[in-house]
Scaffold this motif. Structure first.
Motif, PDB file in Angstrom:
ATOM      1  N   ASP A   1     -24.964  -4.203  46.820  1.00 23.75           N
ATOM      2  CA  ASP A   1     -24.469  -4.475  45.475  1.00 23.75           C
ATOM      3  C   ASP A   1     -23.865  -5.864  45.351  1.00 23.75           C
ATOM      4  OD1 ASP A   1     -25.306  -2.122  44.636  1.00 23.75           O
ATOM      5  OD2 ASP A   1     -23.335  -1.134  44.521  1.00 23.75           O
ATOM      6  N   GLU A   2     -23.216  -6.290  46.442  1.00 22.83           N
ATOM      7  CA  GLU A   2     -22.551  -7.581  46.365  1.00 22.83           C
ATOM      8  C   GLU A   2     -23.532  -8.711  46.140  1.00 22.83           C
ATOM      9  OE1 GLU A   2     -19.662  -8.829  49.469  1.00 22.83           O
ATOM     10  OE2 GLU A   2     -18.876  -6.798  49.088  1.00 22.83           O
ATOM     11  N   ASP A   3     -24.686  -8.621  46.825  1.00 24.17           N
ATOM     12  CA  ASP A   3     -25.709  -9.650  46.645  1.00 24.17           C
ATOM     13  C   ASP A   3     -26.161  -9.681  45.198  1.00 24.17           C
ATOM     14  OD1 ASP A   3     -25.648 -10.369  49.257  1.00 24.17           O
ATOM     15  OD2 ASP A   3     -27.232  -8.976  49.870  1.00 24.17           O
ATOM     16  N   ILE A   4     -26.418  -8.486  44.675  1.00 21.71           N
ATOM     17  CA  ILE A   4     -26.905  -8.406  43.299  1.00 21.71           C
ATOM     18  C   ILE A   4     -25.843  -8.938  42.349  1.00 21.71           C
ATOM     19  CG2 ILE A   4     -27.603  -6.820  41.465  1.00 21.71           C
ATOM     20  CD1 ILE A   4     -29.062  -5.212  43.507  1.00 21.71           C
ATOM     21  N   GLN A   5     -24.597  -8.570  42.621  1.00 21.27           N
ATOM     22  CA  GLN A   5     -23.496  -9.030  41.771  1.00 21.27           C
ATOM     23  C   GLN A   5     -23.435 -10.556  41.763  1.00 21.27           C
ATOM     24  OE1 GLN A   5     -22.464  -6.133  40.507  1.00 21.27           O
ATOM     25  NE2 GLN A   5     -21.748  -7.537  38.911  1.00 21.27           N
ATOM     26  N   ALA A   6     -23.510 -11.135  42.948  1.00 19.48           N
ATOM     27  CA  ALA A   6     -23.437 -12.590  43.048  1.00 19.48           C
ATOM     28  C   ALA A   6     -24.617 -13.217  42.312  1.00 19.48           C
ATOM     29  CB  ALA A   6     -23.451 -13.011  44.514  1.00 19.48           C
TER      30      ALA A   6
END
Lengths: 701, 145
Positions: free
Chosen positions: A7-12
């Motif tokens: 999720d963090e990658d997508i968020q970034a």
């Protein structure tokens, strides 16, 4: 494609892509204005390329293909001086819209949504297929890669807002600890310890200030959306609008920026929708075909000022008054008495709309009243200046930050409270004999503050801290201004003025409108922050004094008008007479030596004008008594014309529905009413003036 | 699957809250009174710079009795819970152990319970010496519209 995408990658990715997309939209609009600007094209290309490049690492093939199609179009435009037509900019904007929609989908579901974009891609291809050379793409790529790396080394980093908020909280705690340490140093009287404390003090202050600054964001973050909004709106309305933005770098607290985004958008829509005229109307008036909409932000007196102005048709105050009368919000004499400024304020009333037709863009039930209340939430104010056929300017003022406000600490019923300084007009201290100047009248205690009637609210009663008003030697009154209304809050003691950190109260207490929040004081104790508007409502002061403007619908208006404030006075032959409070402006006392007789008129110099006086004894035909001083009720006949009624004594102010009515007893009386179980004659001001000084009424018109 | 519960007593009845929703336990501190607030909200406390509301849990659950109410020293602890970013402190009489309980002993709320209390419960666990009533923190924090 690795499965380790979290999720963090997508968020970034999302955060970065939204940023890029905002830049893209802005640049497309710049491109429309200045098609020859190659730098803009390069920037556009680069932004879209970044989105495309990032997609490559993530499972978003659709996004990638749209971005790619857009990118190739841009590449073409860049490399082969193709003329940029409105079709091309529209197609590019469509790309931006679709990309945004896909990003939203990804944000919500984590996956690409299932829409088919092949049509859009084909459109993009056909737009540039007119010239079909495939050239130098690789060269462009090469150039881009080098410039992108320079961007990456920029001196800013992204920080999670929640982290910033936590740091902020910790700093606040540090401030409290500092306060305690400093108070120790006073007790200990040790010079080296005092020195350390001083340093601690300075460092903490600086730290607090810098942390506050990290929360500031340039206004540009919301301004950048406006060119697009204005462009789309102008196209729908077949108008031409040029937008000018100034002061985008002006900084404001992050949370405030969120709050003012919607009101600002609404005002801008309003300007394009109702303000700026269509091209042919403008031509007929000799104005340039392109309407001008300017947004200006700047700091002034510790506040952020925002000006939104157009050079459109302006607002006619007379129309506003008419509209208010149609809606039953105003009676015609009330409307007459309004100044232009007050008339402009009418548009901020709930349920007030001047638009003949509700358009789908502005006027979707979100009126100016919502704009104002949204701004009031953040202690902001708005006012309007307008000249017919010249233009309209909305001016908004907002505090730099919500988190820290200057507040007055007071106590009531052994508890401490804070009141935001912005609401406070002045402080009054009454001692000994002076306390008797508070006239404890039927239900409405009133203090004559420089001859204005100031309704009083006992804080301990409103908050139900005690059951009765304690009689004390000293009375403190905090004079509070809400909109145009003043009232006094009686408190037990006034403690201090402090910069306080406002903290929200949370869901459990959200229905308590009396408080805006709470704060932690220097000693670690909690004090509730009183909300001026909420307090006024709780004590029903507003209900009595806002009659004229608070009307929501015609029915409510008549209901409220039924319940009237009446000033009771003693007239000739000790008769009880009433004057509607709406008409009574002030109470004054004059010495008989100040009265001058000119012809058969009595005049007195009052402020900067001459006030004609009418003695009720003269009206009702009894001999005029000798008096040491004259009690005068100043009554407004119009905005510029007043008359003073000489009465024997001011008795009381009462709220009454005037339901027990009787006919007029004699000329000059509009009707009789039973107030406090005594027959009271309600004066007909106009008739009285007509009887004694008809010339005056003719002046009024 | 076994779950852990922070357990405590209210009026000698054994209650529990799923431990992942409990942020911390703090000793009783006198809350700052909020005039005009509902009677089940006792006030505000300063929890390391954060201002949080303190709820009189017995009143909220509708199981308070006036006689016990007067012995305000019976309130010993605040159980600070966090439900979807809302942090609230619940006043309890007496703290008990952290218990780990298996699903086998779980039962839906007993039908014999009084109405008001029942709506706040997830269910109950059969214990050696009676029942442990499990509160649903989200329901406890629900405010009437």
């Amino acid at each position: 494609m690795s499965t380790a995408i979290d999720d963090e990658d997508i968020q970034a990715f999302l955060v970065e892509s939204y940023d890029n997309l905002d830049r893209i939209e802005r640049d497309i609009l710049v491109l429309e204005e200045t098609p020859a600007d190659r730098d803009v094209l390069t920037r556009l290309y680069r932004s879209l390329h970044t989105i495309k490049g990032n997609c490559g690492f993530l499972p978003f093939p659709k996004l990638e293909s749209i971005a790619h199609a857009g990118e190739s179009l841009l590449g073409k435009l860049r490399d082969e001086s193709v003329e940029i037509t409105p079709e091309i900019t529209s197609a590019l904007l469509q790309v931006a819209d679709e990309v945004r929609q896909l990003l939203r989908g990804i944000e919500a579901t984590g996956k690409e949504t299932g829409t088919d974009y092949s049509t859009l891609i084909r459109t993009l291809e056909s737009v540039h297929n007119n010239s079909s050379t495939q050239s130098s793409n690789s060269l462009v790529h090469h150039k881009l890669d080098s410039s992108e790396s320079s961007e990456a080394t920029a001196s800013t980093i992204r920080v999670n807002v929640a982290l910033l908020d936590r740091v902020m909280t910790l700093v606040e705690e540090l401030v409290l600890a500092r306060n305690q340490v400093v108070s120790f140093s006073d007790v200990l009287d040790n010079s080296s310890f005092a020195k350390v404390c001083q340093r601690l003090n300075i460092i903490t202050n600086d730290l607090q200030e810098e942390i506050m600054r990290t929360r500031l964001q340039p206004m540009g973050t919301i301004f950048q959306k406006f060119p697009r909004v204005v462009r789309d709106l102008a196209i729908v309305h077949h108008k031409q609008v040029q937008i000018h933005i100034e002061g985008a770098e002006t900084e404001l607290d992050r949370s405030l920026i969120e709050h003012i985004k919607d009101p600002l958008t609404h005002l801008i829509r309003n300007c394009v929708d109702h303000g700026i005229e269509s091209t042919d109307v403008r031509a007929a008036q000799g104005k340039p075909a392109k309407g001008r909409l300017s947004i200006r932000a700047f700091h002034e007196q510790g506040k952020v000022n925002l000006e939104i102005s157009d050079d459109g048709n302006g607002i006619n105050p007379e129309q506003l008054k008419q509209r208010a009368q149609q809606l039953g919000m105003l009676s015609s004499p009330q409307a007459e008495a309004l100044s232009d400024r007050e008339a402009f304020d009418l548009m901020f009333l709930p349920g007030f709309s001047t638009a003949e037709h509700v358009t789908h863009l502005s006027g979707r039930g979100v009126g100016m009243d919502v704009v104002r209340s949204n701004l009031e939430l953040v202690n902001g104010t708005i006012d309007v200046r307008s000249q017919v056929n010249v233009g309209t300017t909305f001016r908004i003022k907002i505090p730099l930050t919500l988190a820290i406000v200057s507040a007055l600490l007071i106590s009531s019923g052994n508890q401490r409270f804070a009141i935001a300084y912005t609401n406070i007009q002045e402080l009054v201290r009454l001692e000994g004999q002076q306390t008797s100047q508070i006239e404890t009248l039927y239900n409405v205690p009133v203090y004559r503050l420089r001859e204005t009637l100031l309704p009083l609210v006992y804080l301990n009663l409103v908050l139900q801290l005690t059951d009765e008003v304690a009689t004390s030697e000293v009375v403190y009154i905090v004079v509070i201004q809400v909109d145009e209304y003043q009232f006094g809050v009686v408190v037990d003691a006034i403690d201090d003025v402090q910069e306080i950190v406002v903290k929200p109260l949370g869901k459990q207490l959200k229905e308590l409108a009396v408080y805006t929040g709470a704060t932690i004081l220097g000693d670690g104790q909690i004090a509730l922050i009183l909300d001026a508007v909420g307090l006024a409502h709780q004590s029903s002061v507003i209900a009595q004094f806002q009659k004229r403007l608070s009307a929501n619908t015609p029915e409510i208006a008549t209901d409220e008008l039924d319940q009237q404030s009446i000033l009771l006075v003693e007239g000739p032959q000790r008769s009880r007479m009433g004057i509607p409070m709406l008409a009574a402006v002030r109470l004054e006392t004059f010495l008989p030596s100040n009265i001058e007789q000119v012809g058969n008129q009595s005049l007195v110099k009052y402020r900067d004008r001459i006030l004609p006086l009418i003695d009720l004894h003269q009206v009702f035909g009894s001999s005029m008594p000798e008096r040491e001083e004259l009690s005068v009720v100043v009554v407004a006949l119009s905005a510029s014309c007043s008359v003073g009624l000489i009465v024997d004594r001011v008795l009381d102010i009462v709220e009454d529905s005037l339901s027990f009515k009787g006919g007029a007893t004699r000329p000059g009386i509009s009707f009789c009413a039973s107030i406090q179980d005594q027959v009271t004659e309600i004066l007909d001001i106009d008739a009285i003036v007509e009887m004694v000084n008809p010339h005056l009424l003719r002046q009024v018109g | 699957m076994a779950q852990q519960f922070c357990t405590f007593y209210l009026n000698n009845t054994h209650f529990g809250i799923p431990i992942h929703q409990v942020q911390e336990i703090v000793r009783h501190q006198t809350p700052t009174r909020i005039p005009l607030a509902e009677s089940n909200v006792c006030g505000l406390i300063n929890l390391r710079g954060q201002i949080i509301a303190v709820i009189n849990l017995k009143r909220r659950l509708g199981i308070h009795t006036e006689i016990i109410e007067q012995r305000s020293d019976s309130v010993q602890y605040n159980v600070v819970i966090c439900v979807s970013d809302e942090v609230v402190s619940l006043q309890v009489d007496q703290l008990d152990d952290i218990l780990e309980l298996g699903d086998d002993d779980f039962e839906p709320s007993p039908a014999t319970l009084q109405g008001t209390l029942r709506q706040f419960l997830q269910g109950a666990y059969k214990m050696a010496n009676g029942f442990l009533l499990v509160l649903d923190p989200a329901k406890v924090l629900e405010t009437k519209p």
